[in-house]
Design a protein around this motif. Structure first.
Motif, PDB file in Angstrom:
ATOM      1  N   THR A 100       0.878  -1.168   0.135  1.00 25.42           N
ATOM      2  CA  THR A 100      -0.124   0.080  -0.142  1.00 25.42           C
ATOM      3  C   THR A 100       0.785   1.419  -0.031  1.00 25.42           C
ATOM      4  O   THR A 100       1.978   1.352   0.963  1.00 25.42           O
ATOM      5  CB  THR A 100      -0.821   0.068   1.244  1.00 25.42           C
ATOM      6  OG1 THR A 100      -1.831  -1.082   1.283  1.00 25.42           O
ATOM      7  CG2 THR A 100      -1.739   1.462   1.419  1.00 25.42           C
ATOM      8  N   GLU A 137      -3.485   4.985  -1.216  1.00 20.65           N
ATOM      9  CA  GLU A 137      -4.700   5.539  -0.188  1.00 20.65           C
ATOM     10  C   GLU A 137      -4.531   7.138   0.345  1.00 20.65           C
ATOM     11  O   GLU A 137      -3.156   7.225  -0.027  1.00 20.65           O
ATOM     12  CB  GLU A 137      -4.645   4.692   1.125  1.00 20.65           C
ATOM     13  CG  GLU A 137      -3.399   4.524   1.875  1.00 20.65           C
ATOM     14  CD  GLU A 137      -3.775   3.587   3.117  1.00 20.65           C
ATOM     15  OE1 GLU A 137      -2.747   3.766   4.004  1.00 20.65           O
ATOM     16  OE2 GLU A 137      -4.378   2.571   2.995  1.00 20.65           O
ATOM     17  N   TYR A 156     -11.411   6.596  -6.993  1.00 23.32           N
ATOM     18  CA  TYR A 156     -10.986   6.467  -5.415  1.00 23.32           C
ATOM     19  C   TYR A 156     -12.291   6.068  -4.795  1.00 23.32           C
ATOM     20  O   TYR A 156     -13.304   6.758  -4.985  1.00 23.32           O
ATOM     21  CB  TYR A 156     -10.046   7.572  -4.791  1.00 23.32           C
ATOM     22  CG  TYR A 156      -8.613   7.562  -5.256  1.00 23.32           C
ATOM     23  CD1 TYR A 156      -8.411   7.816  -6.738  1.00 23.32           C
ATOM     24  CD2 TYR A 156      -7.684   6.908  -4.617  1.00 23.32           C
ATOM     25  CE1 TYR A 156      -7.103   7.998  -6.999  1.00 23.32           C
ATOM     26  CE2 TYR A 156      -6.439   6.997  -5.068  1.00 23.32           C
ATOM     27  CZ  TYR A 156      -5.982   7.379  -6.210  1.00 23.32           C
ATOM     28  OH  TYR A 156      -5.021   7.333  -6.839  1.00 23.32           O
ATOM     29  N   TRP A 177     -11.043   8.469   4.738  1.00 22.40           N
ATOM     30  CA  TRP A 177     -10.065   7.928   3.896  1.00 22.40           C
ATOM     31  C   TRP A 177     -10.510   7.422   2.951  1.00 22.40           C
ATOM     32  O   TRP A 177     -11.682   6.825   2.583  1.00 22.40           O
ATOM     33  CB  TRP A 177      -9.770   6.570   4.939  1.00 22.40           C
ATOM     34  CG  TRP A 177      -8.700   6.777   6.076  1.00 22.40           C
ATOM     35  CD1 TRP A 177      -9.172   6.916   7.372  1.00 22.40           C
ATOM     36  CD2 TRP A 177      -7.669   6.610   5.949  1.00 22.40           C
ATOM     37  NE1 TRP A 177      -8.190   6.773   8.156  1.00 22.40           N
ATOM     38  CE2 TRP A 177      -7.086   6.867   7.239  1.00 22.40           C
ATOM     39  CE3 TRP A 177      -6.662   6.451   4.934  1.00 22.40           C
ATOM     40  CZ2 TRP A 177      -5.664   6.743   7.930  1.00 22.40           C
ATOM     41  CZ3 TRP A 177      -5.288   6.634   5.315  1.00 22.40           C
ATOM     42  CH2 TRP A 177      -4.713   6.661   6.535  1.00 22.40           C
ATOM     43  N   GLY A 179      -9.500   4.962  -0.972  1.00 26.46           N
ATOM     44  CA  GLY A 179      -8.611   4.182  -1.651  1.00 26.46           C
ATOM     45  C   GLY A 179      -8.834   3.799  -2.923  1.00 26.46           C
ATOM     46  O   GLY A 179     -10.064   3.931  -3.393  1.00 26.46           O
TER      47      GLY A 179
END
Ligand SMILES: CC(C)(COP(=O)(O)OP(=O)(O)OC[C@H]1O[C@@H](n2cnc3c(N)ncnc32)[C@H](O)[C@@H]1OP(=O)(O)O)[C@@H](O)C(=O)NCCC(=O)NCCS
Length: 182
Positions: A100, A137, A156, A177, A179
């Motif tokens: 990641t 992310e 995203y 958040w 990702g």
């Protein structure tokens, strides 16, 4: 020449969609990049850092960059030799979460809405994919509409929230958040 520049063949520079270049930053760019980042922090509304925060001494920032040079890469957008935007990619440290990459992007207010953010994100994803990353992310203030819209447009998805993490004059707002699987 630092680690940043040595591994990327010159051909990696993307043909500019408009009149700007996108390339991986090298040691020579350290000062100009720090100046760009300070300017973006000063003019941006929705970033954790503000111009009022205590300034990090340049030498300390340089020492950190040298220390983390293998895990922190920066890609810049350049127009007529001047930096107008950047994206920093932080690669995972621990074995199990090493696929990641965490990204932070910024474009000068004077240069927004011209596709620079889009190109920096796409270049960062290629850069991460080339290094075996499985996902990227980021964190974004829920009030940062143009950024959230752009990230959603580029695939995203919202994965979580840090509730009331941002102190504002009116109270609190969340950090989101987001990702993307590569
Ligand atoms: C978020 C940010 C990086 C976006 O950068 P940008 O260069 O304006 O992004 P783009 O130009 O690629 O995309 C912005 C808009 O322009 C549109 N656009 C993209 N390419 C375009 C082009 N070639 N011509 C015109 N518009 C274009 C996009 O579709 C998007 O449209 P929308 O606002 O309707 O969604 C920038 O606003 C910024 O740096 N903000 C301050 C710092 C910040 O908040 N960073 C993010 C923290 S999470």
């Amino acid at each position: 020449m630092g680690y940043w520049q040595s591994t990327i063949p010159a051909a990696a520079t993307i043909a500019p969609a408009t009149q700007f270049d996108i390339r991986v930053a090298g040691w020579r760019d350290f000062g100009a990049l720090a100046t760009l980042q300070k300017k973006i922090v000063r003019e941006a509304e929705h970033l954790a850092a503000t111009g009022k925060d205590r300034k990090e001494p340049l030498l300390y920032a340089l020492a950190k960059a040298i220390l983390h040079r293998k895990r922190v890469h920066t890609i810049v957008a350049e127009e007529e030799g001047k930096f107008v935007g950047y994206i920093t990619i932080v690669f995972g440290k621990f074995q199990r979460v090493r696929e990641t990459a965490y990204i932070v992007v910024g474009v000068l207010a004077s240069h927004r809405g011209r596709g620079i953010g889009t190109q920096l994100l796409s270049r960062a994803e290629d850069h991460a994919r080339d290094r075996g990353m499985h996902r990227v992310e980021l964190e974004v203030f829920e009030t940062n509409d143009s950024a959230v819209r752009l990230y959603e447009k580029l695939g995203y998805v919202i994965e979580g929230r840090r509730r009331e993490a941002v102190r504002t004059d009116e109270g609190y707002t969340d950090i989101i958040w987001m990702g993307k699987l590569l």
